[in-house]
Design a protein around this motif. Structure first.
Motif, PDB file in Angstrom:
ATOM      1  N   GLY A  73      -2.901  -3.193  -0.299  1.00 29.94           N
ATOM      2  CA  GLY A  73      -1.892  -2.653  -1.202  1.00 29.94           C
ATOM      3  C   GLY A  73      -2.163  -1.210  -1.587  1.00 29.94           C
ATOM      4  N   VAL A  74      -3.417  -0.909  -1.915  1.00 34.25           N
ATOM      5  CA  VAL A  74      -3.779   0.456  -2.306  1.00 34.25           C
ATOM      6  C   VAL A  74      -3.594   1.421  -1.139  1.00 34.25           C
ATOM      7  CG1 VAL A  74      -5.685   1.937  -3.054  1.00 34.25           C
ATOM      8  CG2 VAL A  74      -5.355  -0.296  -4.124  1.00 34.25           C
ATOM      9  N   LEU A  75      -4.072   1.041   0.052  1.00 40.61           N
ATOM     10  CA  LEU A  75      -3.981   1.927   1.209  1.00 40.61           C
ATOM     11  C   LEU A  75      -2.535   2.137   1.651  1.00 40.61           C
ATOM     12  CD1 LEU A  75      -7.016   0.774   3.395  1.00 40.61           C
ATOM     13  CD2 LEU A  75      -6.851   2.742   1.856  1.00 40.61           C
ATOM     14  N   ALA A  76      -1.702   1.098   1.555  1.00 41.43           N
ATOM     15  CA  ALA A  76      -0.310   1.240   1.971  1.00 41.43           C
ATOM     16  C   ALA A  76       0.437   2.226   1.087  1.00 41.43           C
ATOM     17  CB  ALA A  76       0.382  -0.121   1.959  1.00 41.43           C
ATOM     18  N   ASP A  77       0.070   2.318  -0.186  1.00 44.09           N
ATOM     19  CA  ASP A  77       0.686   3.300  -1.078  1.00 44.09           C
ATOM     20  C   ASP A  77       0.083   4.689  -0.913  1.00 44.09           C
ATOM     21  OD1 ASP A  77       2.615   1.721  -2.259  1.00 44.09           O
ATOM     22  OD2 ASP A  77       1.306   1.033  -3.874  1.00 44.09           O
ATOM     23  N   ARG A  78      -1.161   4.779  -0.429  1.00 43.31           N
ATOM     24  CA  ARG A  78      -1.821   6.078  -0.264  1.00 43.31           C
ATOM     25  C   ARG A  78      -1.686   6.613   1.153  1.00 43.31           C
ATOM     26  NH1 ARG A  78      -7.546   5.659  -3.679  1.00 43.31           N
ATOM     27  NH2 ARG A  78      -6.600   5.475  -5.750  1.00 43.31           N
ATOM     28  N   TRP A  79      -2.132   5.844   2.154  1.00 49.82           N
ATOM     29  CA  TRP A  79      -2.049   6.269   3.545  1.00 49.82           C
ATOM     30  C   TRP A  79      -0.626   6.202   4.085  1.00 49.82           C
ATOM     31  CZ3 TRP A  79      -6.511   3.342   6.522  1.00 49.82           C
ATOM     32  CH2 TRP A  79      -7.737   3.819   6.061  1.00 49.82           C
ATOM     33  N   GLY A  80       0.063   5.142   3.697  1.00 49.58           N
ATOM     34  CA  GLY A  80       1.360   4.827   4.275  1.00 49.58           C
ATOM     35  C   GLY A  80       1.358   3.429   4.855  1.00 49.58           C
ATOM     36  N   ARG A  81       2.551   2.875   5.028  1.00 53.05           N
ATOM     37  CA  ARG A  81       2.668   1.490   5.531  1.00 53.05           C
ATOM     38  C   ARG A  81       2.197   1.409   6.988  1.00 53.05           C
ATOM     39  NH1 ARG A  81       3.940   1.823   0.226  1.00 53.05           N
ATOM     40  NH2 ARG A  81       6.178   1.771  -0.198  1.00 53.05           N
ATOM     41  N   ARG A  82       2.687   2.345   7.822  1.00 48.25           N
ATOM     42  CA  ARG A  82       2.391   2.299   9.250  1.00 48.25           C
ATOM     43  C   ARG A  82       0.894   2.456   9.512  1.00 48.25           C
ATOM     44  NH1 ARG A  82       2.382   5.935  13.745  1.00 48.25           N
ATOM     45  NH2 ARG A  82       3.374   5.030  15.596  1.00 48.25           N
ATOM     46  N   ALA A  83       0.268   3.412   8.844  1.00 50.23           N
ATOM     47  CA  ALA A  83      -1.160   3.647   9.059  1.00 50.23           C
ATOM     48  C   ALA A  83      -1.985   2.436   8.647  1.00 50.23           C
ATOM     49  CB  ALA A  83      -1.604   4.883   8.275  1.00 50.23           C
ATOM     50  N   THR A  84      -1.614   1.803   7.535  1.00 46.39           N
ATOM     51  CA  THR A  84      -2.347   0.621   7.073  1.00 46.39           C
ATOM     52  C   THR A  84      -2.175  -0.542   8.040  1.00 46.39           C
ATOM     53  OG1 THR A  84      -2.048   1.323   4.772  1.00 46.39           O
ATOM     54  CG2 THR A  84      -2.641  -0.979   5.150  1.00 46.39           C
ATOM     55  N   LEU A  85      -0.950  -0.758   8.522  1.00 46.49           N
ATOM     56  CA  LEU A  85      -0.709  -1.840   9.474  1.00 46.49           C
ATOM     57  C   LEU A  85      -1.493  -1.625  10.762  1.00 46.49           C
ATOM     58  CD1 LEU A  85       3.157  -2.319   9.030  1.00 46.49           C
ATOM     59  CD2 LEU A  85       1.369  -3.959   8.411  1.00 46.49           C
ATOM     60  N   LEU A  86      -1.496  -0.398  11.261  1.00 47.62           N
ATOM     61  CA  LEU A  86      -2.227  -0.118  12.497  1.00 47.62           C
ATOM     62  C   LEU A  86      -3.724  -0.312  12.316  1.00 47.62           C
ATOM     63  CD1 LEU A  86      -0.390   3.022  13.945  1.00 47.62           C
ATOM     64  CD2 LEU A  86      -0.482   0.710  14.902  1.00 47.62           C
ATOM     65  N   ALA A  87      -4.263   0.235  11.234  1.00 50.19           N
ATOM     66  CA  ALA A  87      -5.706   0.112  10.999  1.00 50.19           C
ATOM     67  C   ALA A  87      -6.111  -1.351  10.886  1.00 50.19           C
ATOM     68  CB  ALA A  87      -6.087   0.878   9.728  1.00 50.19           C
ATOM     69  N   ALA A  88      -5.340  -2.143  10.118  1.00 50.26           N
ATOM     70  CA  ALA A  88      -5.683  -3.548   9.920  1.00 50.26           C
ATOM     71  C   ALA A  88      -5.619  -4.326  11.237  1.00 50.26           C
ATOM     72  CB  ALA A  88      -4.737  -4.175   8.894  1.00 50.26           C
ATOM     73  N   HIS A  89      -4.576  -4.097  12.042  1.00 53.61           N
ATOM     74  CA  HIS A  89      -4.437  -4.835  13.292  1.00 53.61           C
ATOM     75  C   HIS A  89      -5.525  -4.452  14.294  1.00 53.61           C
ATOM     76  CE1 HIS A  89      -0.464  -5.932  11.742  1.00 53.61           C
ATOM     77  NE2 HIS A  89      -0.420  -6.843  12.694  1.00 53.61           N
ATOM     78  N   LEU A  90      -5.826  -3.176  14.401  1.00 51.07           N
ATOM     79  CA  LEU A  90      -6.855  -2.750  15.359  1.00 51.07           C
ATOM     80  C   LEU A  90      -8.238  -3.257  14.965  1.00 51.07           C
ATOM     81  CD1 LEU A  90      -5.667   0.914  16.038  1.00 51.07           C
ATOM     82  CD2 LEU A  90      -5.431  -1.087  17.537  1.00 51.07           C
ATOM     83  N   VAL A  91      -8.549  -3.189  13.674  1.00 51.57           N
ATOM     84  CA  VAL A  91      -9.846  -3.699  13.207  1.00 51.57           C
ATOM     85  C   VAL A  91      -9.932  -5.206  13.406  1.00 51.57           C
ATOM     86  CG1 VAL A  91     -11.296  -4.035  11.164  1.00 51.57           C
ATOM     87  CG2 VAL A  91     -10.252  -1.810  11.594  1.00 51.57           C
ATOM     88  N   ALA A  92      -8.850  -5.912  13.083  1.00 52.01           N
ATOM     89  CA  ALA A  92      -8.850  -7.371  13.251  1.00 52.01           C
ATOM     90  C   ALA A  92      -9.045  -7.754  14.712  1.00 52.01           C
ATOM     91  CB  ALA A  92      -7.546  -7.958  12.721  1.00 52.01           C
ATOM     92  N   ALA A  93      -8.385  -7.042  15.620  1.00 54.27           N
ATOM     93  CA  ALA A  93      -8.535  -7.353  17.041  1.00 54.27           C
ATOM     94  C   ALA A  93      -9.981  -7.152  17.496  1.00 54.27           C
ATOM     95  CB  ALA A  93      -7.594  -6.476  17.869  1.00 54.27           C
ATOM     96  N   GLY A  94     -10.603  -6.072  17.056  1.00 56.89           N
ATOM     97  CA  GLY A  94     -11.994  -5.833  17.417  1.00 56.89           C
ATOM     98  C   GLY A  94     -12.932  -6.885  16.868  1.00 56.89           C
ATOM     99  N   LEU A  95     -12.707  -7.290  15.624  1.00 54.81           N
ATOM    100  CA  LEU A  95     -13.560  -8.304  15.002  1.00 54.81           C
ATOM    101  C   LEU A  95     -13.403  -9.657  15.689  1.00 54.81           C
ATOM    102  CD1 LEU A  95     -12.998  -7.366  11.256  1.00 54.81           C
ATOM    103  CD2 LEU A  95     -15.113  -7.094  12.542  1.00 54.81           C
TER     104      LEU A  95
END
Length: 416
Positions: A73-95
């Motif tokens: 929630g914090v990152l989506a309001d600061r970074w943006g929705r798209r950047a947060t979604l991309l970061a979360a999906h890429l990190v999750a895939a790697g993990l």
């Protein structure tokens, strides 16, 4: 044919293309998120962990999920929705790929916690982006479709998980990672940034404090709504936590429990698209009160249930309540959130679900042990209490939404 087209226009017409790409990403995300459904089985069968340790690792995933919800929630309001979604999906895939080849239990526990963080981060960003791009008049339909996609994806995930788990646990994690990457590709190619930077609209005139995560955590009107949603989540969690125990006590086999759960999922997939037209003429608080009362009635009926037919009938009633509650619940959450804090409010709202997933089995188990079938009377009373709460909280919520809309219009008027 004309009638079918008119129904589709009423159900999904007028929604922007960006919404459909977000919807597709969510569907792929949920359909591929199946590895964690079998995490406890993987730990005990493939890694030789005792059930107690497996439970702790799964619990660590839940703790990570609570942290990830707030962080997203914090990152989506600061970074943006798209950047947060991309970061979360890429990190999750790697993990998830790392989990496929990790054998040390301590490392698996750490990875599971981090996966919980990464899996929960997209939820506030997804919903905030939907609110950003969908006109207010169409949001109820958009949230209805979101709920439908979530349940359809989970149904697909359950089916695929069972097949892959029998073939290979390594394949289970790798296919999960691949699906997560596929969702990321959809976001990269088709979803623009939807966050619009604007002057704060929560300011002292409306909220009386500087905006931030603490704003959502101290917003009384919003927290009353969150509390009522928590009660609804506790009711919903009965199906996956306490009901299996009650059915076993009634001498029913696990296959009977699977049939009850499958019936609920099938009703949602088949009937959810018809909900918007049904509830459109009514106030949101009235719909939520009626839906929660239906859930209370369904679970309360289990007090006298002793065979599969009554369990199936009760499942129809509480599933109808869940279906009616989904669109107004999401829309009220969106309406109460100031635009510049949209994702932060979503993150606080989504905390109700991990909290309910802890409270429902912890207190429900004690209640079932000491009260027996009267446990379901307590659950029914809890639902009726929440229904009354929605009726009482409805007018203050509507006044608050009107104040936020006036605050949003005022800067535009001043600029003109």
């Amino acid at each position: 044919m004309h009638g079918l087209r008119r129904w589709w226009d009423d159900t999904a017409g007028g929604l922007p293309a960006t919404f459909w790409y977000l919807w597709s990403g969510l569907l792929i995300n949920r359909a591929g998120a199946f590895a964690l459904l079998f995490l406890s089985l993987y730990l005990t069968v493939a890694r030789g962990a005792p059930p107690s340790l497996a439970g702790l690792v799964v619990g660590a995933y839940g703790i990570g999920g609570a942290a990830g919800t707030l962080l997203g929630g914090v990152l989506a309001d600061r970074w943006g929705r798209r950047a947060t979604l991309l970061a979360a999906h890429l990190v999750a895939a790697g993990l998830m790929a790392a989990l496929a080849f990790t054998t040390h239990l301590a490392v698996i526990a750490v990875l599971a916690t981090l996966v919980g963080v990464a899996h929960s981060m997209p939820s506030p960003a997804f919903v905030a982006a939907i609110v950003d791009v969908v006109p207010e008049a169409r949001r109820s339909r958009a949230f209805n479709l979101q709920f439908w996609a979530f349940n359809l994806g989970m149904a697909v995930a359950s089916l695929l998980a069972g097949i892959l788990a029998e073939a290979s646990f390594t394949a289970l994690f790798l296919v999960d990672a691949a699906a997560t990457l596929a969702a990321a590709v959809v976001i990269v190619l088709k979803v623009p940034e939807t966050l619009t930077r604007r002057p704060a609209l929560t300011p002292r005139a409306v909220m009386g404090r500087r905006p931030g995560l603490h704003t959502a955590l101290t917003d009384r009107t919003f927290l009353v709504f969150v509390g009522l949603t928590f009660l609804l989540a506790v009711l919903t969690m009965q199906t996956s936590t306490i009901m299996p125990l009650a059915m076993r006590a009634d001498g029913l086999r696990p296959s009977a429990y699977g049939l009850v759960v499958a019936l609920g999922g099938a009703l949602i997939v088949v009937g959810q698209l018809f909900v918007p037209r049904l509830i459109e003429p009514y106030r949101k608080s009235t719909v939520l009160a009626a839906s929660t009362a239906l859930m209370a009635l369904g679970f309360g009926t289990l007090t006298v249930a002793d065979g599969l037919p009554l369990y199936l009938g009760a499942a129809v009633v509480w599933t109808a309540g869940q279906m009616l509650a989904a669109p107004p619940n999401a829309q009220i959450n969106a309406d109460l959130a100031p635009p510049e804090l949209r994702a932060r409010y979503q993150s606080v709202f989504y905390l109700t679900f991990p909290a309910a997933s802890f409270v429902a089995p912890a207190l429900g188990g004690l209640s079932l042990e000491h009260l027996g079938e009267r446990h379901w009377l307590v659950v029914g009373a809890l639902g009726l209490l929440a229904a009354a709460g929605h009726l009482l909280a409805g007018p203050p919520r509507e006044r608050r939404v009107a104040a936020l809309r006036a605050a949003a219009v005022e800067p535009v008027s001043s600029a003109r």
